[in-house]
Design an enzyme around this catalytic site. Structure first.
Site, short mmCIF file in Angstrom:
data_model
loop_
_atom_site.label_atom_id
_atom_site.label_comp_id
_atom_site.label_asym_id
_atom_site.label_seq_id
_atom_site.Cartn_x
_atom_site.Cartn_y
_atom_site.Cartn_z
N TRP A 55 29.92 -4.21 19.70
CA TRP A 55 28.81 -2.34 19.74
C TRP A 55 29.23 -1.02 19.63
CZ3 TRP A 55 27.75 -6.60 23.21
CH2 TRP A 55 28.02 -6.48 24.07
N GLU A 105 22.26 -2.95 23.27
CA GLU A 105 21.58 -2.12 24.75
C GLU A 105 20.37 -3.55 25.13
OE1 GLU A 105 22.26 -0.40 25.95
OE2 GLU A 105 24.34 0.14 24.54
N TYR A 117 13.85 -13.20 31.26
CA TYR A 117 12.50 -12.14 30.74
C TYR A 117 12.46 -11.94 28.86
CZ TYR A 117 13.11 -8.95 35.64
OH TYR A 117 13.31 -8.29 36.65
N TYR A 164 15.92 4.94 28.37
CA TYR A 164 17.22 4.59 27.96
C TYR A 164 17.22 4.23 26.41
CZ TYR A 164 21.11 1.91 28.26
OH TYR A 164 22.72 1.14 28.14
N ASP A 219 21.08 4.74 32.74
CA ASP A 219 20.79 3.24 33.29
C ASP A 219 21.22 3.07 35.12
OD1 ASP A 219 23.30 2.71 33.04
OD2 ASP A 219 23.53 1.07 31.85
N CYS A 241 37.43 5.19 43.33
CA CYS A 241 37.83 6.44 43.39
C CYS A 241 39.34 6.92 42.39
CB CYS A 241 37.60 7.02 44.20
SG CYS A 241 35.99 6.98 45.27
N CYS A 245 38.93 7.58 38.76
CA CYS A 245 38.09 7.72 37.83
C CYS A 245 38.63 9.39 37.54
CB CYS A 245 37.05 8.13 39.12
SG CYS A 245 35.17 8.79 38.52
S1 SF4 Z 1 31.89 8.90 40.93
FE1 SF4 Z 1 34.39 8.88 40.87
S2 SF4 Z 1 35.62 9.63 42.02
FE2 SF4 Z 1 33.06 9.72 42.33
S3 SF4 Z 1 33.00 8.02 43.59
FE3 SF4 Z 1 32.72 7.09 41.66
S4 SF4 Z 1 34.46 6.01 41.66
FE4 SF4 Z 1 34.76 7.37 43.24
#
Ligand code: SF4
Length: 347
Positions: free
Chosen positions: A21, A34, A79, A117, A135, A196, A199
């Site tokens: 999609w 979705e 659902y 959404y 979401d 993190c 990220c």
């Molecule tokens: S947004 Fe990114 S940096 Fe912040 S808590 Fe979530 S994973 Fe960690």
């Protein structure tokens, strides 16, 4: 926070999963995906998506499909009201919009089952409308990214997240921004252990900087689920059994199931179906199957009582409004997930 488009675009193009999609701008296919993804995760949703679009490749075909056929394809997703709303929506799109999804958020939201959404997702992915799609995953990411301490999921919180993300998405293509936010929520900023270090928000995230990942998002307390006991009867007579259709005003409406009754929540339940037989002593009784089935607002303790006997031994009144079917043909009927679990157990 500036120049975020480079960070999200680069990250997304390198890391996003290839999903069917995401390779299309057809609003129908996007909408189907979705709604399915509101029910289940991507891996479990993929076969449902392929089955659905194979059986109902256009909104017109869906609009004309019999309800049982749609519920059958939806079987297992839960659902079922969403599947019914899709049928209603398909009819509206065919009748009112000439079979084409409207390309405005306000018009999309006028259609059955399309809320904020879904309208934002379809609007941004199919028509490049600049609006954040919020979401559960995106709420979590935003709450951590901006260090929001108010409970998520309320209208006020969604409005605040929407404002912040609307600013954030300005330099980005809308579809890419929303897809990237969802992907970060699904694969990086996960509930328990956000990664993190992988990220794209790592250097700007408030939760990361202040070690708040475990404290955010703040959630509103959930109501405890009501407990219910249901006793089902699986009657077998000459390769046949009996089903009933759920009434229109109940959960699982329109789906088929074994006849049943609500019981009291006692630990050692006794067979409640003896009065179904004229001569109980001529009935073969098998081991009952007991299952716990969790719904959002209900915990169901369900027991399936199994009997084999001659049809003439069954009290006629009990079979009123029931449908006699060949046991080998039960699979042709759309059934709910609890029924599926029973069928797996007795086969
Ligand atoms: S947004 Fe990114 S940096 Fe912040 S808590 Fe979530 S994973 Fe960690």
């Amino acid at each position: 926070m500036t120049r975020m488009e480079c960070r999200l675009a680069g990250w997304y193009n390198k890391n996003a999963r290839k999903l069917p999609w995401r390779e299309t701008s057809d609003p129908y296919l996007i909408w189907v995906s979705e709604i399915i993804l509101q029910q289940t995760r991507v891996a479990q949703g993929l076969p449902f998506y392929y089955n659905f679009i194979t059986k109902f490749p256009t909104v017109k075909i869906l609009a004309e499909a019999p309800e049982d056929a749609v519920l059958k394809i939806w079987q297992g997703l839960g659902y079922y009201s969403r599947a019914r709303n899709m049928m209603k929506a398909a009819k509206i799109i065919v009748e009112k919009y000439d079979g084409k999804f409207p390309d405005s958020i306000d018009e999309l939201k006028k259609i059955s089952g399309i809320g904020n959404y879904t309208a934002a997702a379809v609007g941004s992915f199919a028509f490049n409308i600049r609006i954040p799609a919020i979401d559960g995953n995106v709420r979590r990411v935003a709450s951590r990214l901006y260090g929001l301490h108010e409970p998520i999921g309320t209208q006020a919180s969604d409005e605040k997240i929407s404002e912040l993300l609307f600013q954030e998405m300005q330099p980005c293509p809308p579809a890419l921004f929303n897809q990237a936010m969802m992907e970060i929520g699904a694969t990086v900023c996960t509930p328990a252990n956000p990664a993190c270090e992988s990220c794209p928000f790592e250097t700007v995230c408030v939760a990361r900087a202040n070690n708040l990942q475990k404290l955010l998002p703040v959630k509103t307390s959930k109501k405890t689920a009501k407990e219910v006991r249901l006793d089902y009867i699986f009657l077998q007579s000459n390769s046949c059994t009996w089903l009933q259709k759920r009434p229109a005003d109940s959960i699982w409406k329109g789906l088929y199931e074994f006849p049943n009754m609500e019981g009291s929540l006692t630990k050692n339940a006794t067979n409640p179906f003896f009065d179904w037989f004229k001569h109980p002593e001529e009935t073969e009784i098998m081991e009952p199957v007991t299952l716990k089935h969790q719904l959002t607002h209900q915990t169901i303790f369900a027991t399936l009582w199994q009997f084999t006997c001659k049809e003439a031994n069954i009290v006629e009144e009990k079979l009123k409004d029931k449908i006699k079917v060949k046991i080998s043909e039960i699979d042709e009927f759309p059934v709910h997930r609890l029924m599926l679990k029973f069928l797996e157990k007795v086969r």
